[in-house]
Write a protein that holds these residues in place. Structure first.
Motif, PDB file in Angstrom:
ATOM      1  N   ALA A 260       0.847  -1.191   0.000  1.00  0.00           N
ATOM      2  CA  ALA A 260       0.000   0.000   0.000  1.00  0.00           C
ATOM      3  C   ALA A 260       0.888   1.248   0.000  1.00  0.00           C
ATOM      4  O   ALA A 260       2.099   1.178   0.226  1.00  0.00           O
ATOM      5  N   LYS A 261       0.271   2.416  -0.233  1.00  0.00           N
ATOM      6  CA  LYS A 261       1.039   3.660  -0.298  1.00  0.00           C
ATOM      7  C   LYS A 261       1.797   3.938   0.979  1.00  0.00           C
ATOM      8  O   LYS A 261       2.867   4.557   0.961  1.00  0.00           O
ATOM      9  N   ASP A 262       1.251   3.483   2.116  1.00  0.00           N
ATOM     10  CA  ASP A 262       1.934   3.715   3.393  1.00  0.00           C
ATOM     11  C   ASP A 262       2.931   2.605   3.729  1.00  0.00           C
ATOM     12  O   ASP A 262       3.513   2.586   4.810  1.00  0.00           O
ATOM     13  N   GLY A 263       3.124   1.671   2.804  1.00  0.00           N
ATOM     14  CA  GLY A 263       4.082   0.601   3.006  1.00  0.00           C
ATOM     15  C   GLY A 263       3.530  -0.641   3.666  1.00  0.00           C
ATOM     16  O   GLY A 263       4.253  -1.628   3.854  1.00  0.00           O
ATOM     17  N   SER A 264       2.249  -0.616   4.035  1.00  0.00           N
ATOM     18  CA  SER A 264       1.664  -1.760   4.725  1.00  0.00           C
ATOM     19  C   SER A 264       1.414  -2.923   3.762  1.00  0.00           C
ATOM     20  O   SER A 264       1.338  -2.748   2.543  1.00  0.00           O
ATOM     21  N   VAL A 265       1.291  -4.105   4.328  1.00  0.00           N
ATOM     22  CA  VAL A 265       1.086  -5.332   3.559  1.00  0.00           C
ATOM     23  C   VAL A 265      -0.304  -5.327   2.923  1.00  0.00           C
ATOM     24  O   VAL A 265      -1.274  -4.888   3.533  1.00  0.00           O
ATOM     25  N   THR A 266      -0.376  -5.821   1.692  1.00  0.00           N
ATOM     26  CA  THR A 266      -1.670  -6.038   1.046  1.00  0.00           C
ATOM     27  C   THR A 266      -1.807  -7.508   0.702  1.00  0.00           C
ATOM     28  O   THR A 266      -0.829  -8.280   0.748  1.00  0.00           O
ATOM     29  N   TYR A 267      -3.014  -7.893   0.339  1.00  0.00           N
ATOM     30  CA  TYR A 267      -3.318  -9.283   0.017  1.00  0.00           C
ATOM     31  C   TYR A 267      -4.005  -9.327  -1.343  1.00  0.00           C
ATOM     32  O   TYR A 267      -4.512  -8.308  -1.837  1.00  0.00           O
ATOM     33  N   TYR A 268      -4.009 -10.510  -1.954  1.00  0.00           N
ATOM     34  CA  TYR A 268      -4.591 -10.573  -3.295  1.00  0.00           C
ATOM     35  C   TYR A 268      -5.245 -11.931  -3.549  1.00  0.00           C
ATOM     36  O   TYR A 268      -5.000 -12.913  -2.842  1.00  0.00           O
TER      37      TYR A 268
END
Length: 309
Positions: A260-268
């Motif tokens: 994410a833009k704030d560097g946090s983990v995303t899932y898919y």
């Protein structure tokens, strides 16, 4: 013949590939497959079902049936349409995909099986290669532009939510400016969800390498390829943008490489239409969830997990 032998699978994967037919009988002039893999040989349906049942027991919820001309499958008793229905009926299997079908062998009963079987995903990769009649003949593809166009029309009329992808080759032997323009125009007309696009590269051992002149300058091949890439990127962007504001069903595959833009983990995960969908909320892999889409690119949908009611 590989009967009774199960290939190694990635245990952290949500999709398992199951080969149902080997080889190819089509002998397209640019392709080496029939020469190195031999003629088409279909595995017995009972062996395929045994493999799929084993996969379901191991926790896989999605299988992809695999073959160079996957819809040419016929073991002498079971044809491809019947196999699709039988695989979809295996307890625990919630999604069925297949790749890659050959346009010539795409029958009405396969279209019906896709439309009538809930587990068969509304996603289809249907190689076109060229929108020029002269080029299709030179490639020995076995179908005309009119036949391909009619097949796409039948598929979309029967499966309205179908996502259609394709293959395109630019700069094949003898491709004129007019031939290329016909491909470009057909891509604009049919509006594929996405495409694998390549410039022609001669392959040793093929009919084209032995008997046809690779006569299109490299710079022309590259320029034509760039034009179809730019066209397809814009079409894909427009098609995916239509999903904004909707909710899609996603089979979660795990943590995304995209942050994410704030560097946090995303899932898919992927929708039945095979659209990659990225979201912030942590959800274990192999779950099927609903995601509300609020942003898209030409390749990806983005959104938020919808809490279950």
């Amino acid at each position: 013949n590989y009967i009774g032998i199960d290939p190694q699978r990635q245990r952290d994967s949500t999709n398992a590939w199951v080969t149902i037919i080997r080889g190819c009988d089509k002998f397209c002039t640019f392709c080496i497959v029939p020469y190195v893999r031999g003629r088409e040989r279909s595995l017995p349906a009972e062996e395929i079902l045994r493999q799929v049942q084993t996969l379901a027991t191991e926790g896989f919820r999605e299988v992809t049936l695999l073959g160079q001309t996957v819809n040419s499958y016929n073991d002498g008793v079971t044809n491809f349409a019947s196999l699709l229905r039988r695989v979809a009926a295996v307890d625990g299997i919630e999604r069925v995909r297949f790749t890659s079908p050959y346009p010539v062998d795409f029958t009405d009963d396969v279209i019906a099986a896709m439309a009538e079987t809930e587990q068969v995903c509304a996603s289809l990769h249907l190689p076109l290669q060229s929108g020029s009649e002269a080029q299709l003949a030179a490639m020995r593809r076995g179908y005309t532009v009119a036949r391909y166009r009619a097949l796409v029309s039948d598929l979309r009329a029967t499966i309205p939510d179908l996502a259609l992808t394709t293959d395109i080759i630019t700069g094949f032997c003898g491709e004129t400016d007019q031939d290329f323009q016909q491909t470009f125009d057909l891509m604009q007309e049919l509006r594929f969800d996405s495409a694998f696009m390549f410039k022609y590269s001669e392959r040793s051992g093929t009919h084209a390498a032995r008997a046809m002149s690779d006569d299109i300058p490299e710079a022309v091949k590259k320029e034509r390829l760039q034009r179809v890439i730019e066209l397809q990127e814009e079409i894909s962007r427009q098609i995916n943008a239509d999903a904004i504001g909707s909710q899609v069903e996603v089979l979660v595959q795990g943590e995304s490489k995209r942050r994410a833009k704030d560097g946090s983990v995303t899932y898919y995960g992927r929708t039945p239409q095979n659209k990659v969908t990225v979201f912030l909320q942590p959800v274990p892999a192999n779950r099927i969830i609903s995601v509300a889409i609020d942003r898209t690119t030409s390749h990806t949908l983005f959104g938020s997990v919808v809490p279950p009611e």
